[in-house]
Write a protein that holds these residues in place. Sequence first.
Motif, mmCIF file in Angstrom:
data_model
loop_
_atom_site.group_PDB
_atom_site.id
_atom_site.type_symbol
_atom_site.label_atom_id
_atom_site.label_comp_id
_atom_site.label_asym_id
_atom_site.label_seq_id
_atom_site.Cartn_x
_atom_site.Cartn_y
_atom_site.Cartn_z
ATOM 1 N N LEU A 59 0.903 -1.344 -0.077
ATOM 2 C CA LEU A 59 -0.240 0.073 -0.085
ATOM 3 C C LEU A 59 0.739 1.339 -0.278
ATOM 4 C CD1 LEU A 59 -2.855 -1.116 2.287
ATOM 5 C CD2 LEU A 59 -2.870 -0.841 0.035
ATOM 6 N N GLU A 60 2.080 1.384 0.885
ATOM 7 C CA GLU A 60 2.958 2.298 0.570
ATOM 8 C C GLU A 60 3.455 2.521 -0.668
ATOM 9 O OE1 GLU A 60 5.847 1.711 3.807
ATOM 10 O OE2 GLU A 60 4.543 1.514 5.138
ATOM 11 N N LYS A 92 0.956 3.917 -3.110
ATOM 12 C CA LYS A 92 0.728 5.434 -2.782
ATOM 13 C C LYS A 92 1.741 6.248 -3.295
ATOM 14 C CE LYS A 92 0.016 8.642 0.979
ATOM 15 N NZ LYS A 92 0.255 8.899 2.379
ATOM 16 N N LYS A 93 2.996 5.703 -3.227
ATOM 17 C CA LYS A 93 3.897 6.495 -3.763
ATOM 18 C C LYS A 93 3.966 6.542 -5.475
ATOM 19 C CE LYS A 93 7.958 8.775 -3.839
ATOM 20 N NZ LYS A 93 7.947 10.233 -3.634
ATOM 21 N N VAL A 105 1.264 6.143 -7.166
ATOM 22 C CA VAL A 105 0.210 7.108 -7.770
ATOM 23 C C VAL A 105 0.606 8.477 -7.748
ATOM 24 C CG1 VAL A 105 -2.224 7.733 -7.149
ATOM 25 C CG2 VAL A 105 -1.605 5.376 -7.117
ATOM 26 N N GLU A 106 1.247 8.957 -6.634
ATOM 27 C CA GLU A 106 1.663 10.377 -6.684
ATOM 28 C C GLU A 106 2.718 10.623 -7.586
ATOM 29 O OE1 GLU A 106 3.804 10.615 -2.775
ATOM 30 O OE2 GLU A 106 2.065 10.361 -1.415
#
Length: 140
Positions: free
Chosen positions: A113-114, A117-118, A120-121
């Motif tokens: 998940l981390e 998230k990165k 997608v950023e």
Amino acid sequence: MVNEQELYYEYQLLTQEVQQLQKQIAFLDEQDLEIDTIISGLDEIKNAKNSELLVPLTGGIFVKANLKDNEKFIVNIGSNITKEMSTSEVKKMLEEQKTELNLVKKQLNETFLEKVKKFVEIENHIISHSAKSKESPWIL
């Protein structure tokens, strides 16, 4: 300003890491299912004393055997060392393995998940930058 080439490299690296994490999580899911199948098989063996069984020797090769003792199992505990264990001991060992496996799976899911998230950023930054570049070709 962020170097776009470094950002794209990090994006590619994260893509590979996310794919690898997906494979590891899928493997652990398979292991979890295998443990459940073994535990279920132990329950079935309780009722199979003096029954004829097909015992696998290797891929696709079986031998017929009669089950004399459905209370004791010979378990490889590592480094080709075996130990005789009762049904309850084997189940306890498998439940402990399942607990450890689920802990590792939880950690991998958190890491996954981390990374996503990165990922997608960075993806949003690349898309945003790409859109700005198309609007005005003079902006770097």
